[in-house]
Design a protein around this motif. Structure first.
Motif, short mmCIF file in Angstrom:
data_model
loop_
_atom_site.label_atom_id
_atom_site.label_comp_id
_atom_site.label_asym_id
_atom_site.label_seq_id
_atom_site.Cartn_x
_atom_site.Cartn_y
_atom_site.Cartn_z
N MET A 1 33.82 48.50 42.50
CA MET A 1 34.69 47.47 43.00
C MET A 1 34.19 46.14 42.47
SD MET A 1 35.43 46.31 46.87
CE MET A 1 36.47 47.71 47.10
N ALA A 2 35.06 45.35 41.93
CA ALA A 2 34.69 44.06 41.38
C ALA A 2 34.85 42.98 42.44
CB ALA A 2 35.56 43.73 40.18
N ILE A 3 33.90 42.08 42.45
CA ILE A 3 33.99 40.93 43.33
C ILE A 3 34.02 39.71 42.44
CG2 ILE A 3 32.81 39.51 45.04
CD1 ILE A 3 31.60 42.00 46.17
N SER A 4 35.05 38.95 42.56
CA SER A 4 35.16 37.72 41.80
C SER A 4 35.09 36.56 42.79
CB SER A 4 36.48 37.68 41.05
OG SER A 4 36.65 36.43 40.45
N THR A 5 34.17 35.65 42.55
CA THR A 5 34.00 34.56 43.49
C THR A 5 35.17 33.60 43.46
OG1 THR A 5 32.70 33.34 41.90
CG2 THR A 5 31.50 34.65 43.54
N ARG A 6 36.07 33.72 42.51
CA ARG A 6 37.23 32.84 42.51
C ARG A 6 38.16 33.16 43.67
NH1 ARG A 6 41.63 35.75 39.48
NH2 ARG A 6 40.58 37.59 38.94
N HIS A 7 37.98 34.34 44.29
CA HIS A 7 38.79 34.72 45.44
C HIS A 7 38.26 34.14 46.74
CE1 HIS A 7 41.24 37.48 43.16
NE2 HIS A 7 40.13 37.97 42.63
N PRO B 1 23.40 50.83 34.55
CA PRO B 1 24.20 49.63 34.82
C PRO B 1 23.38 48.50 35.45
CG PRO B 1 25.40 51.58 35.50
CD PRO B 1 24.01 52.03 35.15
N LEU B 2 22.43 48.84 36.31
CA LEU B 2 21.56 47.82 36.92
C LEU B 2 20.70 47.16 35.86
CD1 LEU B 2 20.24 46.31 39.26
CD2 LEU B 2 18.82 48.34 39.66
N ARG B 3 20.06 47.97 35.02
CA ARG B 3 19.18 47.41 33.98
C ARG B 3 19.97 46.53 33.02
NH1 ARG B 3 17.27 52.72 34.56
NH2 ARG B 3 18.45 53.39 32.73
N ASP B 4 21.14 46.99 32.60
CA ASP B 4 21.97 46.21 31.67
C ASP B 4 22.43 44.90 32.32
OD1 ASP B 4 23.71 45.80 29.26
OD2 ASP B 4 25.28 46.01 30.79
N VAL C 1 27.00 35.32 34.40
CA VAL C 1 26.31 35.88 35.58
C VAL C 1 27.32 36.58 36.48
CG1 VAL C 1 24.99 35.33 37.67
CG2 VAL C 1 24.42 34.22 35.50
N LEU C 2 28.45 35.94 36.72
CA LEU C 2 29.49 36.53 37.58
C LEU C 2 30.01 37.84 37.00
CD1 LEU C 2 31.40 33.25 38.49
CD2 LEU C 2 29.87 34.56 39.97
N VAL C 3 30.24 37.87 35.70
CA VAL C 3 30.76 39.09 35.06
C VAL C 3 29.71 40.20 35.12
CG1 VAL C 3 31.44 40.07 32.82
CG2 VAL C 3 32.39 37.89 33.57
N ASP D 1 30.16 43.82 37.03
CA ASP D 1 29.93 45.09 36.34
C ASP D 1 28.90 45.94 37.07
OD1 ASP D 1 31.77 44.29 34.43
OD2 ASP D 1 30.26 43.83 32.89
N MET D 2 27.84 45.31 37.56
CA MET D 2 26.83 46.05 38.31
C MET D 2 27.41 46.61 39.60
SD MET D 2 23.59 43.51 37.68
CE MET D 2 22.78 44.01 39.16
N ILE D 3 28.17 45.81 40.31
CA ILE D 3 28.77 46.25 41.57
C ILE D 3 29.71 47.42 41.32
CG2 ILE D 3 30.35 45.55 43.42
CD1 ILE D 3 28.98 42.74 43.18
N ALA D 4 30.45 47.37 40.24
CA ALA D 4 31.41 48.42 39.94
C ALA D 4 30.75 49.71 39.46
CB ALA D 4 32.39 47.94 38.87
#
Length: 188
Positions: free
Chosen positions: A1-7, A81-84, A116-118, A122-125
């Motif tokens: 799930m993606a979280i975008s702080t613009r929301h 994904p965490l390391r990347d 950083v946001l992207v 990606d990590m959260i997803a």
């Protein structure tokens, strides 16, 4: 799930961001059974009270306090994904250190904050961690997302960079990552 702080409505409190991250979860174990419902972006409730800058703890102080409580006796396993994502964040924060010295303009600072946001989205997803490391990661991500959103909104105020740098510095103390030192040393 993606979280975008613009929301998120402004100003977003660190507590509300942590709650949103916890609701999103990046661990399979926390994923909702109905995956179609998980596709919608996580948004904060409109009733989130603004932070009074005179009385609220700074993100830097909060990150240090949360980290002291979250450090495991031995580092947790990490996944790709965490390391990347952490490497991408480290690169962006290294660029933001130049903003602290006024070597980046507003557009460059905003672009690094967006990286950083992207990376966090990606990590959260994509990361799959057990509950304890997942919860500790959320503490780091809350600091990083809060700082990146603040920089995106006010690129001339580089004060969030210090707490972001501290959060990334905690990562190798919290998670196993055999090549972290070598990889991050070559980025500079």
């Amino acid at each position: 799930m993606a979280i975008s702080t613009r929301h998120f409505p402004r100003p977003m409190t660190l507590l509300a961001l942590c709650i949103a991250l916890a609701a999103a979860g990046c661990s399979e174990r926390h994923a909702p059974a109905n995956h179609s419902a998980a596709a919608a972006p996580v948004t904060a409730q409109a009733s989130v009270a603004p932070v009074d800058a005179r009385t609220a703890p700074t993100p830097h102080a909060h990150a240090a306090h949360a980290a002291a409580a979250a450090l495991p006796a031995t580092p947790w396993a990490s996944d790709a994904p965490l390391r990347d994502g952490m490497r991408r964040m480290h690169q962006a924060i290294s660029a933001l250190e130049h903003a602290e010295h006024r070597h980046l303009d507003a557009a460059q600072t905003t672009a690094a904050a967006q990286q950083v946001l992207v990376a966090a989205n990606d990590m959260i997803a994509n990361c799959k961690l057990p509950a304890a490391p997942d919860a500790a990661l959320h503490g780091l991500l809350a600091t990083l997302l809060t700082g990146a959103a603040a920089l995106r909104d006010k690129p001339d105020d580089t004060s969030p960079v210090a707490s972001m740098r501290d959060a990334v510095a905690l990562y190798p103390r919290m998670f196993e990552d055999a090549t972290w030192q070598a990889d991050t040393a070559t980025e500079r």
